[in-house]
Design an enzyme around this catalytic site. Sequence first.
Site, PDB file in Angstrom:
ATOM      1  N   HIS A 155      34.356  -9.315   9.441  1.00  0.00           N
ATOM      2  CA  HIS A 155      35.770  -8.971   9.324  1.00  0.00           C
ATOM      3  C   HIS A 155      36.293  -8.410  10.645  1.00  0.00           C
ATOM      4  CE1 HIS A 155      35.035  -9.290   4.988  1.00  0.00           C
ATOM      5  NE2 HIS A 155      36.343  -9.408   4.862  1.00  0.00           N
ATOM      6  N   LYS A 159      38.467  -3.001   9.835  1.00  0.00           N
ATOM      7  CA  LYS A 159      37.971  -2.794   8.471  1.00  0.00           C
ATOM      8  C   LYS A 159      37.041  -1.593   8.438  1.00  0.00           C
ATOM      9  CE  LYS A 159      36.067  -5.181   4.452  1.00  0.00           C
ATOM     10  NZ  LYS A 159      37.190  -4.673   3.608  1.00  0.00           N
ATOM     11  N   GLY A 165      34.092  -5.721   0.079  1.00  0.00           N
ATOM     12  CA  GLY A 165      34.187  -5.884  -1.368  1.00  0.00           C
ATOM     13  C   GLY A 165      33.822  -7.291  -1.796  1.00  0.00           C
TER      14      GLY A 165
END
Length: 270
Positions: A155, A159, A165
């Site tokens: 990511h 983040k 998640g």
Amino acid sequence: MRLTVVGANGKMGRELITAIQRREDVELCAVLVRKGSPFVDKDASILTGSDFLNIRITDDPENAFSNTEGILDFSQPQASILYANYAAQKSLVHIIGTTGFSKTEEEKIADFAKDTTIVKSGNMSLGVNLLASLVKKAAKALEVDDFDIEIYEMHHSGKVDAPSGTALLLGQAAAEGRNVMLKNVSVNARNGYTGEREKGTIGFACSRGGTVVGDHSITFAGPNERIVLSHVAQDRSIFANGALKAALWAKNHENGLYSMLDVLGLKDEF
């Protein structure tokens, strides 16, 4: 459906505001930011660069939730718990895309869902939820002694939680396919002398950098062959559109805690 976007000055908050403006079946009712934000009292259009929206940004939850039917929430765990409490008290649909909850926080959300309709998912996109279904089927079909499972995600540099998640959602799918508890088999970091890989474990590896929206891959590594399933998110609009789909779905369903698998009709498949 009248909707309030919380954490509105974040990446997903801005994306949600834009997505709502493109549709006729939903309406932006209010925009909520953290206390003391420099955006307070400004028009919501400042967050997206759109035309004037005539919606004043607020940092007061009571004000933001006074005339809404649902809350779109991609914020932080502590804030999401606060919003879930409001949703339960006012019987508002609550769509939670926030990740990084503790076990205690997860239990609180489940408790709030007794009094309202909550859809909570580590990823709101159709593609990822289909991927989770495939991961579960693969994990069930492939022998534990023959195939090791490794999950990799990357990511953007901003983040704050890891694994993502989505990675945990995929790990949960793999664990369910093998009929085990993820917490008992997950390996979240390897460093130094680790010894041989323990059979039946599910490994996670994470990278952060640049502006990557979200890359995920699941490798089933067996004798002389590997099966790799992957998903690449190219634009955050897929998450925003999924959240809006979830809100409209939740409006017509009874109180309870649901996931995107319910919304997409994949629960039985999963």
